[in-house]
Scaffold this active site. Structure first.
Site, PDB file in Angstrom:
ATOM      1  N   HIS A   1      61.856  27.241 -19.913  1.00  0.00           N
ATOM      2  CA  HIS A   1      62.285  26.340 -18.873  1.00  0.00           C
ATOM      3  C   HIS A   1      61.183  26.028 -17.852  1.00  0.00           C
ATOM      4  CE1 HIS A   1      63.681  27.885 -15.343  1.00  0.00           C
ATOM      5  NE2 HIS A   1      63.682  29.424 -15.837  1.00  0.00           N
TER       6      HIS A   1
ATOM      7  N   GLU B   1      70.258  33.097 -18.842  1.00  0.00           N
ATOM      8  CA  GLU B   1      69.523  33.896 -17.794  1.00  0.00           C
ATOM      9  C   GLU B   1      70.178  35.259 -17.621  1.00  0.00           C
ATOM     10  OE1 GLU B   1      66.769  35.442 -16.386  1.00  0.00           O
ATOM     11  OE2 GLU B   1      66.631  33.758 -15.037  1.00  0.00           O
TER      12      GLU B   1
END
Length: 237
Positions: A9, A84
């Site tokens: 990202h 994550e």
């Protein structure tokens, strides 16, 4: 086998503030990260993407926003296994503060032994296992649906991508801190029946060379499509 593009990202507000975001809600791209997302869509324009999979976290979905806006044929598919690492009680704390914790040294030098504290914490081994399982399962599905020359994309996070790369290179997880993955970079892996190939690592430049190329004619005595090129890749296949 298909070509996997692993996208980290774009830069987030947590990145620019030195905060370990983890699964904290509401972590968005900062202004620079938004520009990175727009540039990413431009860089990917030449590639015939078949499938786009993402971590469900907002910063990944935001990163893919400009790409999906220009490619209406693509549907975003979410997979929590690409999310994550669950940093447990470390989540939301400053990196400078965390560097003083005894566990920090373990994360740096022996990550396979690191488990993050608290009921929501997971180990880096668990993170690696779920992430590798995810991309290998998706890769097989993409091949079944779109053939061996398909190109697909998965958007995830720095530590997750590093773990996937370490697995592809046959590296022990304890060595994954040697790998650096910048925000909005692209890492390309092609899994084959012989071995995975790392085609790009943290790439921020031109991606045209990742477009599918014509299949070479095959006959007895010729190099297999999935064999390593003796002397190094010639750039012609």
């Amino acid at each position: 086998m298909p070509t996997l593009l692993l996208v980290r990202h774009g830069r987030s507000t947590a990145n620019s503030s030195g905060i370990l975001a983890g699964w904290s809600p509401g972590v968005a791209l900062d202004e620079h990260g938004e520009q990175q997302a727009k540039t990413l869509a431009e860089r990917l324009a030449a590639l015939p993407l078949q499938t786009v999979v993402s971590s469900p976290l907002d910063r990944c979905r935001q990163t893919l926003g400009p790409l999906l806006a220009t490619r209406p044929e693509l549907t975003l598919r979410l997979d929590e296994r690409l999310g994550e690492c669950r940093y447990g009680d470390w989540t939301g704390r400053g990196l400078a503060e965390l560097a003083k914790e005894p566990l920090w040294a373990t994360v740096q030098t022996q990550p396979s032994a690191a488990t993050f504290p608290g009921p929501e914490g997971e180990s880096l081994r668990e993170m690696s296992h779920r992430a590798v399982e995810s991309v290998r399962e998706w890769d097989a599905e993409v091949e079944r649906e779109h053939g061996p020359d398909a190109v697909w994309l998965a958007c995830s996070h720095g530590d997750v991508i590093k773990a996937i790369v370490a697995d592809a290179l046959g590296l022990h997880l304890d060595l994954f801190q040697r790998i650096s993955i910048e925000p909005a970079s692209i890492t390309a892996i092609r899994y084959t029946s012989v071995r995975p190939y790392l085609l790009r690592l943290g790439d921020t430049g031109d991606l045209g060379g990742l477009a599918p190329r014509p299949r070479p004619a095959s006959s007895d005595g010729e190099q297999g499509r999935d064999d390593a090129v003796v002397g190094g890749d010639t750039g012609t296949r």
